[in-house]
Design an enzyme around this catalytic site. Sequence first.
Site, PDB file in Angstrom:
ATOM      1  N   ASP A  13       0.879  -1.185   0.000  1.00 60.69           N
ATOM      2  CA  ASP A  13       0.000   0.000   0.000  1.00 60.69           C
ATOM      3  C   ASP A  13       0.907   1.222   0.000  1.00 60.69           C
ATOM      4  O   ASP A  13       0.885   2.022   0.908  1.00 60.69           O
ATOM      5  CB  ASP A  13      -0.950   0.005   1.203  1.00 60.69           C
ATOM      6  CG  ASP A  13      -0.230  -0.014   2.548  1.00 60.69           C
ATOM      7  OD1 ASP A  13       0.928  -0.459   2.604  1.00 60.69           O
ATOM      8  OD2 ASP A  13      -0.829   0.423   3.546  1.00 60.69           O
ATOM      9  N   ASP A  18       6.990   1.224   2.566  1.00 63.36           N
ATOM     10  CA  ASP A  18       6.780   0.282   1.460  1.00 63.36           C
ATOM     11  C   ASP A  18       7.734   0.617   0.319  1.00 63.36           C
ATOM     12  O   ASP A  18       8.292  -0.272  -0.330  1.00 63.36           O
ATOM     13  CB  ASP A  18       5.360   0.365   0.915  1.00 63.36           C
ATOM     14  CG  ASP A  18       4.283   0.143   1.942  1.00 63.36           C
ATOM     15  OD1 ASP A  18       3.696  -0.952   1.967  1.00 63.36           O
ATOM     16  OD2 ASP A  18       4.008   1.078   2.713  1.00 63.36           O
ATOM     17  N   ASN A  42      -2.249   2.757   3.445  1.00 62.10           N
ATOM     18  CA  ASN A  42      -1.616   4.033   3.783  1.00 62.10           C
ATOM     19  C   ASN A  42      -2.226   5.186   2.989  1.00 62.10           C
ATOM     20  O   ASN A  42      -2.382   6.298   3.500  1.00 62.10           O
ATOM     21  CB  ASN A  42      -0.114   3.976   3.482  1.00 62.10           C
ATOM     22  CG  ASN A  42       0.667   3.129   4.464  1.00 62.10           C
ATOM     23  OD1 ASN A  42       0.331   3.061   5.643  1.00 62.10           O
ATOM     24  ND2 ASN A  42       1.708   2.484   3.976  1.00 62.10           N
ATOM     25  N   THR A 127       3.029  -6.144   2.815  1.00 65.39           N
ATOM     26  CA  THR A 127       3.467  -5.061   3.692  1.00 65.39           C
ATOM     27  C   THR A 127       2.363  -4.045   3.945  1.00 65.39           C
ATOM     28  O   THR A 127       2.621  -2.985   4.518  1.00 65.39           O
ATOM     29  CB  THR A 127       4.697  -4.333   3.100  1.00 65.39           C
ATOM     30  OG1 THR A 127       4.327  -3.691   1.874  1.00 65.39           O
ATOM     31  CG2 THR A 127       5.830  -5.315   2.860  1.00 65.39           C
ATOM     32  N   PHE A 169      -1.411  -0.891  12.479  1.00 60.37           N
ATOM     33  CA  PHE A 169      -2.202  -0.297  11.401  1.00 60.37           C
ATOM     34  C   PHE A 169      -2.660  -1.298  10.346  1.00 60.37           C
ATOM     35  O   PHE A 169      -3.844  -1.311   9.971  1.00 60.37           O
ATOM     36  CB  PHE A 169      -1.419   0.836  10.713  1.00 60.37           C
ATOM     37  CG  PHE A 169      -2.148   1.407   9.526  1.00 60.37           C
ATOM     38  CD1 PHE A 169      -3.137   2.373   9.706  1.00 60.37           C
ATOM     39  CD2 PHE A 169      -1.878   0.967   8.236  1.00 60.37           C
ATOM     40  CE1 PHE A 169      -3.841   2.882   8.615  1.00 60.37           C
ATOM     41  CE2 PHE A 169      -2.574   1.476   7.145  1.00 60.37           C
ATOM     42  CZ  PHE A 169      -3.556   2.442   7.343  1.00 60.37           C
TER      43      PHE A 169
END
Length: 330
Positions: A13, A18, A42, A127, A169
């Site tokens: 994301d 990332d 994100n 991720t 998250f």
Amino acid sequence: MSHEPEPIVIDVDTGIDDALALLYACAAPAAEILGVSTVVGNVDLNAATRNTRAVLALAGRGDIPVWPGAASPLSSASADARHVHGESGLGHAVLPEPPEPASRTHAVDAIVAAAHAHAGRLILVATGPLTNVALAVMREPELPSLVKRFVIMGGAYAESGNVTPSAEFNIWHDPEAARIVFRAFGGVGGASMVAVGLDVTRKMTFDEKDVAAFAASAAGKPKGAALTRFIEDASRFYFERMEASQGRRHLVMHDPLAVAVALDPTLVETRRAAVDVETSGRLTTGATIADWRGQWGRLANTEVAVSVDAERARKMFFEAMLRLAEGRSR
């Protein structure tokens, strides 16, 4: 560890960490990147996909296909993390519009196809939120038995969360998807999940001194200026956020560590446990619950990372960045 490149699919994301994880993978001799799938998290899906394409182009790997996936979580809509990663998702960094378009293949179709094409060999790394992987498992229930290794950046097992006191998250953003995935993997004949959570990622950080040292070593290299500028501008936003919230300018290398562990599992020590995800707790939605003592009577489904060789992992990361600066990507 095998010396032959291993086929890998990375689900992202793409925010700041990332992006760093993708750069690391592009410079890792052990990785044969089949493609990168994108998911909301994100940032929204369009931004994640654009960022992914732009970062791959920066690494000289615009040839790697990028497969857009889920634009919304399976759970009720959750907030993104632009306050951590910036409006674009890449902090203060600005990258050119990538030359290669995103693939028209949906991420779920691509993940399932890669698992069949490389059965028993594929490494799958997530991720971001687990929405794409959950949809892939629902499409192909045999997915856990087709992959060689499945590594996630997700969860908080002994540590507190980073979005609520109990939740990390990626899991919090789509706890329904995370629950599906945790319950699918680790069964008889299927790959266990390797959970690289906050317990270990918080131990792998870098700061402005590390960035300055890299800039000095990359100076004069063919791609040194562009790569240094990106790392400086992206990390500076993260440093500012961490200074405001924690009083210290540093970047936690959540996602680069997950990719590193996928390629070299010896970087972490794991402890096996049955793990499930809270989806309806008033205060605990998104919490990853590990049954360390076998009280549920369930088969252990997860290898939870409990310690990390952070110095070796950090050294490997910056060595990879130097290879990219020299124009050496796979």
